[in-house]
Enzyme design. Structure first.
Site, PDB file in Angstrom:
ATOM      1  CD  GLU A 161      -2.614   1.287  -0.061  1.00  0.00           C
ATOM      2  OE1 GLU A 161      -3.261   0.347  -0.531  1.00  0.00           O
ATOM      3  OE2 GLU A 161      -2.494   2.379  -0.658  1.00  0.00           O
ATOM      4  CE  LYS A 220       4.931   1.074   1.720  1.00  0.00           C
ATOM      5  NZ  LYS A 220       4.223   2.309   1.480  1.00  0.00           N
ATOM      6  CB  CYS A 276       5.848   3.764   7.036  1.00  0.00           C
ATOM      7  SG  CYS A 276       4.240   2.992   7.244  1.00  0.00           S
ATOM      8  CE  LYS A 339       1.489  13.361   6.105  1.00  0.00           C
ATOM      9  NZ  LYS A 339       1.425  12.373   4.987  1.00  0.00           N
TER      10      LYS A 339
HETATM   11  N1  LIG Z   1       0.300   3.535   8.176  1.00  0.00           N
HETATM   12  C1  LIG Z   1       0.644   3.768   6.931  1.00  0.00           C
HETATM   13  O1  LIG Z   1       0.630   4.899   6.452  1.00  0.00           O
HETATM   14  C2  LIG Z   1       1.065   2.642   6.026  1.00  0.00           C
HETATM   15  C3  LIG Z   1       1.174   2.881   4.654  1.00  0.00           C
HETATM   16  C4  LIG Z   1       1.535   1.825   3.831  1.00  0.00           C
HETATM   17  C5  LIG Z   1       1.802   0.571   4.379  1.00  0.00           C
HETATM   18  N2  LIG Z   1       1.716   0.380   5.727  1.00  0.00           N
HETATM   19  C6  LIG Z   1       1.969  -0.971   6.240  1.00  0.00           C
HETATM   20  O2  LIG Z   1       0.723  -1.607   6.485  1.00  0.00           O
HETATM   21  C7  LIG Z   1       0.817  -2.478   7.627  1.00  0.00           C
HETATM   22  C8  LIG Z   1      -0.242  -2.105   8.644  1.00  0.00           C
HETATM   23  O3  LIG Z   1       0.033  -0.780   9.091  1.00  0.00           O
HETATM   24  P1  LIG Z   1      -1.017   0.036   9.962  1.00  0.00           P
HETATM   25  O4  LIG Z   1      -0.478   1.419  10.063  1.00  0.00           O
HETATM   26  O5  LIG Z   1      -2.393  -0.188   9.426  1.00  0.00           O
HETATM   27  O6  LIG Z   1      -0.884  -0.746  11.369  1.00  0.00           O
HETATM   28  P2  LIG Z   1      -1.873  -0.665  12.614  1.00  0.00           P
HETATM   29  O7  LIG Z   1      -1.062  -1.019  13.806  1.00  0.00           O
HETATM   30  O8  LIG Z   1      -2.642   0.618  12.566  1.00  0.00           O
HETATM   31  O9  LIG Z   1      -2.933  -1.845  12.333  1.00  0.00           O
HETATM   32  C9  LIG Z   1      -2.643  -3.200  12.372  1.00  0.00           C
HETATM   33  C10 LIG Z   1      -3.791  -3.947  13.043  1.00  0.00           C
HETATM   34  O10 LIG Z   1      -3.603  -5.346  12.898  1.00  0.00           O
HETATM   35  C11 LIG Z   1      -4.163  -6.002  14.040  1.00  0.00           C
HETATM   36  N3  LIG Z   1      -3.654  -7.373  14.133  1.00  0.00           N
HETATM   37  C12 LIG Z   1      -2.374  -7.789  14.333  1.00  0.00           C
HETATM   38  N4  LIG Z   1      -2.319  -9.136  14.298  1.00  0.00           N
HETATM   39  C13 LIG Z   1      -3.571  -9.587  14.064  1.00  0.00           C
HETATM   40  C14 LIG Z   1      -4.153 -10.890  13.899  1.00  0.00           C
HETATM   41  N5  LIG Z   1      -3.413 -11.996  13.944  1.00  0.00           N
HETATM   42  N6  LIG Z   1      -5.482 -10.976  13.694  1.00  0.00           N
HETATM   43  C15 LIG Z   1      -6.243  -9.869  13.624  1.00  0.00           C
HETATM   44  N7  LIG Z   1      -5.752  -8.613  13.755  1.00  0.00           N
HETATM   45  C16 LIG Z   1      -4.430  -8.475  13.971  1.00  0.00           C
HETATM   46  C17 LIG Z   1      -3.747  -5.091  15.173  1.00  0.00           C
HETATM   47  O11 LIG Z   1      -4.581  -5.291  16.306  1.00  0.00           O
HETATM   48  C18 LIG Z   1      -3.918  -3.693  14.545  1.00  0.00           C
HETATM   49  O12 LIG Z   1      -5.196  -3.133  14.831  1.00  0.00           O
HETATM   50  C19 LIG Z   1       2.253  -2.352   8.123  1.00  0.00           C
HETATM   51  O13 LIG Z   1       3.020  -3.381   7.568  1.00  0.00           O
HETATM   52  C20 LIG Z   1       2.697  -1.010   7.562  1.00  0.00           C
HETATM   53  O14 LIG Z   1       4.085  -0.961   7.359  1.00  0.00           O
HETATM   54  C21 LIG Z   1       1.335   1.374   6.552  1.00  0.00           C
END
Ligand SMILES: NC(=O)c1ccc[n+]([C@@H]2O[C@H](COP(=O)([O-])OP(=O)(O)OC[C@H]3O[C@@H](n4cnc5c(N)ncnc54)[C@H](O)[C@@H]3O)[C@@H](O)[C@H]2O)c1
Length: 462
Positions: A161, A220, A276, A339
């Site tokens: 993403e 990514k 990230c 931000k």
């Molecule tokens: N935040 C960003 O801007 C962004 C952008 C691109 C990619 N990413 C990537 O996307 C991924 C997620 O990031 P995020 O910011 O959404 O993280 P986040 O911590 O906001 O959300 C992750 C969620 O996954 C849940 N979770 C973990 N293990 C689980 C399981 N086994 N079953 C059910 N739920 C489970 C957690 O409780 C949490 O709510 C990461 O790898 C991150 O690097 C993030």
């Protein structure tokens, strides 16, 4: 044809991504699941202010599609069982223990996800890596899924993403590109086509790029490394500007006009934050180190070192300018989020700057329009390891920017919230200790106007 999608992880990526997908694909049922019951309850709230992720435009779309074809649930197993396609959108933070501590991505949540999918699945499924993962993670996921003994066949796709927090909805509706990595086999191509067909509901096919799985995973990390590098590059030069009377904003404008360079991501600041950039660059460094590529690892490691330097430089400058001591002085923090237009505070420079100033015995008063008091205390405790009770002696959170600034010796601008530009700065000046200092960590305000009002105003790289 995919009719039923499950997304594991209802965070900053899973929530907004699936909301937009459900909005654009009304015939597909999408269930977003999470182990965190409070988070799911918040996603299901009828009060749009309770939606756990703040993004402009998000709550409105959630209200339109939730209960239609978008569902939030804690029932992970049922959602996996019913799905044709499963997105893994769980967190992949920096490892805090053992081998690779402080650098490698912690893949325990991803592994748990894969094991759950393996244990529950009774029919063939497409598994999509949405989380940001180290290159070749799909191999490990394959190994787990192929050894469940159930005979179920899985295809694994990488679909990282690229949304940016603060503009997530627009980024999801109008992405520069969508990247899909799949296996070079008839089954792999068929799976990639299923996912392509979903995005093609609203994204022109020429914007959907297909690669092999490893290129997609590594793209990514590479994208985030390049973006973080641009910030560290301009920040490194902001330090040189401050010694030479060159102005970093003028430099950004001058070099950004060169189409080979481009004008985005050239704003000097107190440093990058967010969940990230740091973790993904550290992960890249770790991967290079484990593969014996020391020089490559060191090259990218400097992106992080420069970012740390910038946060320290900003805090040190406040202390030096305030006559070498901030002991007992009130410093107002305008902004805490990493931000504008997000309530996310992960790795926000604000918490590191606060920690340095609190070590020098400053009293900090924070105002942020979207971040809760509880979150701010959780963040500072994460940095300094102290109890809330101890931190409350030096840090307070207020609901009004004018109150934050009243009787302050200095103001530090940590987040570029638009509303700060429109504050009554004369009123603020009148209410502060004199001389009234403003340290603008985002170069948000008009330096000339601030000086005319009588402030001692210090931007970054000026
Ligand atoms: N935040 C960003 O801007 C962004 C952008 C691109 C990619 N990413 C990537 O996307 C991924 C997620 O990031 P995020 O910011 O959404 O993280 P986040 O911590 O906001 O959300 C992750 C969620 O996954 C849940 N979770 C973990 N293990 C689980 C399981 N086994 N079953 C059910 N739920 C489970 C957690 O409780 C949490 O709510 C990461 O790898 C991150 O690097 C993030």
């Amino acid at each position: 044809m995919v009719k039923n999608i499950c997304c594991i992880g209802a965070g900053y990526v899973g929530g907004p991504t699936m909301t937009v997908m459900a909005y654009k694909c009304p015939e597909i049922k999408i269930t977003v699941v999470d182990l965190n019951q409070k988070r799911i309850e918040a996603w299901n709230s009828d009060n749009e202010h309770m939606i756990p992720v703040f993004e402009p435009g998000l709550a409105e779309i959630v209200m339109k599609v939730r209960g239609r074809n978008l569902f939030f649930s804690t029932n992970v197993e049922t959602a996996i069982d019913q799905a044709d396609m499963i997105f893994m959108s769980v967190n992949t933070p920096t490892k805090e223990y053992g081998k690779g501590k402080g650098m490698a991505a912690d893949l325990k949540y991803i592994e748990l996800c894969a094991r759950q999918i393996g244990a529950v699945s009774k029919n063939d499924k497409i598994v999509v890596e949405k989380s940001t993962l180290p290159v070749r993670t799909a191999e490990a996921i394959h190994s787990i899924l192929d050894n469940t003994g159930s005979g179920v066949k899985f295809q694994i796709l990488s679909n990282p993403e690229f949304l940016a927090e603060g503009t997530a909805i627009n980024d999801l509706l109008n992405p520069d590109r969508v990247l899909i990595g799949g296996q070079d086999s008839p089954e792999g191509h068929a799976a990639a086509e299923e996912l392509t067909a979903i995005y093609a509901h609203w994204i022109p096919r020429e914007k959907i790029i297909h690669t092999n799985v490893w290129s997609s995973e590594l793209s990514k990390l590479t994208a985030n490394a390049f973006l973080a590098q641009r910030i560290s590059s301009i920040n490194s030069l902001s330090a040189l500007c401050e010694k030479t009377e060159a102005d970093v904003t003028e430099i950004s404008r001058a070099i950004g006009a060169d189409s080979r360079i481009g004008n985005k991501f050239l704003t000097a600041s107190v440093g990058f934050g967010g969940s990230c950039f740091q973790k993904d660059v550290l992960n890249l460094v770790y991967i290079c180190k484990t593969l014996g590529l020391e020089e490559v690892a060191e090259y990218w490691d400097w992106v992080i070192k420069m970012n740390d330097y910038q946060k320290h430089r900003f805090a040190d400058n406040i202390i030096t300018t305030l006559y070498n001591t901030v002991s007992g002085k009130k410093i107002a923090f305008l902004g805490w989020a990493f931000k504008k237009n997000t309530n996310d505070t992960r790795e926000t420079p604000a918490m590191y700057v606060a920690d340095i100033l609190m070590n020098d015995l400053a009293n900090i008063s924070v105002y942020d329009p979207k971040v809760s008091e509880q979150q701010i205390f959780t963040d500072i405790a994460h940095v300094n390891g102290k109890t809330d009770e101890d931190n409350q002696k030096q840090l307070s959170v207020v609901a009004d920017p004018y109150e934050a600034c009243r009787n302050a010796h200095a103001i530090a601008i940590l987040t570029e919230w638009d509303m700060f530009k429109n504050l009554d700065w004369k009123r603020i000046h009148d209410s502060m200790m004199k001389p009234a200092f403003v340290f603008d960590g985002r170069n948000l305000l008009d330096a000339e106007k601030m000086k005319e009002l009588g402030f001692y105003y210090k931007g970054i790289g000026k």
